[in-house]
Design a protein around this motif. Structure first.
Motif, short mmCIF file in Angstrom:
data_model
loop_
_atom_site.label_atom_id
_atom_site.label_comp_id
_atom_site.label_asym_id
_atom_site.label_seq_id
_atom_site.Cartn_x
_atom_site.Cartn_y
_atom_site.Cartn_z
N THR A 226 46.46 91.20 17.93
CA THR A 226 46.98 92.71 17.61
C THR A 226 46.61 92.99 16.50
N ARG A 227 46.05 94.19 16.20
CA ARG A 227 46.12 95.09 14.97
C ARG A 227 46.91 96.13 14.77
N ALA A 228 47.66 96.32 13.87
CA ALA A 228 48.46 97.27 13.41
C ALA A 228 48.07 98.03 12.22
N VAL A 242 53.46 102.93 13.17
CA VAL A 242 52.15 102.32 13.20
C VAL A 242 51.32 102.80 14.28
N LEU A 243 50.11 102.59 14.06
CA LEU A 243 49.09 102.43 15.15
C LEU A 243 48.70 100.94 15.58
N VAL A 244 48.83 100.64 16.65
CA VAL A 244 48.35 99.29 17.05
C VAL A 244 47.27 99.48 18.18
N GLU A 245 46.49 98.41 18.19
CA GLU A 245 45.22 98.22 19.04
C GLU A 245 45.23 96.84 19.78
N ILE A 246 44.93 96.77 20.85
CA ILE A 246 44.75 95.51 21.71
C ILE A 246 43.57 95.72 22.63
N LEU A 247 42.90 94.69 22.80
CA LEU A 247 41.50 94.87 23.80
C LEU A 247 41.88 94.36 25.08
N HIS A 257 54.41 90.15 19.03
CA HIS A 257 53.51 90.03 17.88
C HIS A 257 54.22 90.93 16.80
N LEU A 258 54.69 92.23 16.98
CA LEU A 258 55.03 92.85 16.05
C LEU A 258 56.56 92.20 15.49
N ALA A 259 57.43 91.60 16.62
CA ALA A 259 58.57 91.28 15.89
C ALA A 259 58.38 89.83 15.32
N TRP A 260 57.21 88.97 15.55
CA TRP A 260 57.08 87.72 15.04
C TRP A 260 56.72 87.93 13.33
#
Length: 319
Positions: A226-228, A242-247, A257-260
């Motif tokens: 996950t990229r943020a 935030v802008l988030v990208e997943i594939l 992931h963001l909570a972690w």
């Protein structure tokens, strides 16, 4: 015309209300915490389970102006209003999809279509639920076409759902996803001040439990990262956009992931402090395939969402 639910309007009176444009009621204290359909059944004389189901089928049920499904938990003092479905049509770029018709077509070609799912609505048909779902309306939206839902969004998440218009398109999508050629971008409001781009590579335990659990170690498949990218922040609210990208996402991947990483999604009651309002600040805003793309922005009054942000993440996510 404003009433209290406790006034016990009859089922026929309720029908007349929403056929004329809808009424408005206030949730009494003895309905605190009930499901929305249960509150309607308890406080509306003669409605019953079948009548409640008909209300959700024939009109939009709004709580404090936001469309809610039958399972939404109501709070005392909230305003419930009804609106005929016919009044909900509107342009996808100029409205909040949560407040109008559940399903809007964002883009379509011969192989794929992108639909806009509002928060509070299911992606798939849920057994025993009276709430609507995107999957349930696919035959109506694409008559005579074997439409196949390709991605899922949590009930509390809004944004794009991709549909394959036939098996060949579904197979093509699966191959592209394995090759990392499907890009999914989300907008999220998160807790805390995120000042730098993050690449979250933590492995997730997605065993059948309510919460996805991060476990020690780096996920070996870059398609599951996950990229943020931070876009804006509010010191007053201690939040960031935030802008988030997943594939190739897993269940709850972005939320977990963001909570972690210490930045849970705002209003997320599962991975953050909540409160549980039936929706969270997470919106699937763009999807890109090799020969198809679609985008739709959320209507979040707390944030000024810039369309250019949808293209801000770098092409390569493998790091």
């Amino acid at each position: 015309m404003a009433n209290r639910l406790g006034n016990s309007a009859s089922e026929s009176e309720l029908d007349q209300e929403f056929m004329r444009g809808g009424g408005e009621w206030t949730v009494p204290h003895d309905c605190q915490g009930l499901r929305l359909d249960q509150a309607l059944m308890r406080c509306t004389s003669g409605l019953g389970r079948r009548g409640a189901r008909r209300v959700f089928e024939q009109c939009l049920v709004l709580v404090e102006g936001r469309r809610r499904v039958a399972g939404f938990r109501v709070q005392a003092g909230q305003r419930i209003s009804l609106r005929p479905l016919e009044s909900g049509r509107g342009d996808v770029e100029s409205r909040n999809p949560d407040d109008h018709l559940p399903v809007v077509l964002a883009a379509r070609d011969e192989s794929f279509a992108a639909l806009v799912k509002p928060s509070g609505m299911h992606s798939e048909v849920v057994a025993g639920s009276t709430g609507p779902s995107i999957e349930a309306v696919l035959p109506e939206l694409f008559p005579g076409i074997p439409a196949i839902l390709l991605n899922r969004l949590d009930q509390s998440v809004s944004g794009l759902l991709l549909v394959a218009l036939g098996d060949p398109a579904a197979q093509k999508y699966a191959a592209w996803q394995e090759q990392g050629l499907v890009r999914k971008q989300y907008l999220a409001a998160v807790r805390g001040n995120l000042s730098e781009e993050m690449l979250i590579q933590t492995t997730l335990d997605t065993a059948k439990r309510r919460r996805v659990r991060p476990i020690p170690g780096i996920e070996p498949d870059p398609l599951r990262w996950t990229r943020a990218l931070p876009l804006s922040s509010s010191d007053e609210r201690d939040e960031s956009l935030v802008l988030v990208e997943i594939l190739k996402g897993r269940r709850h991947q972005i939320r977990a992931h963001l909570a972690w990483a210490g930045h849970p999604v705002v209003l997320d009651p599962l991975y953050g402090p909540g409160p549980d309002l039936g929706w969270i600040y997470l919106h699937h805003c763009r999807i890109d395939l090799p020969d198809f793309s679609a985008s739709v922005l959320p209507c979040w009054k707390e944030w000024q969402v810039n369309p250019l942000w949808k293209h801000s993440l770098p092409e390569d996510q493998s790091g």
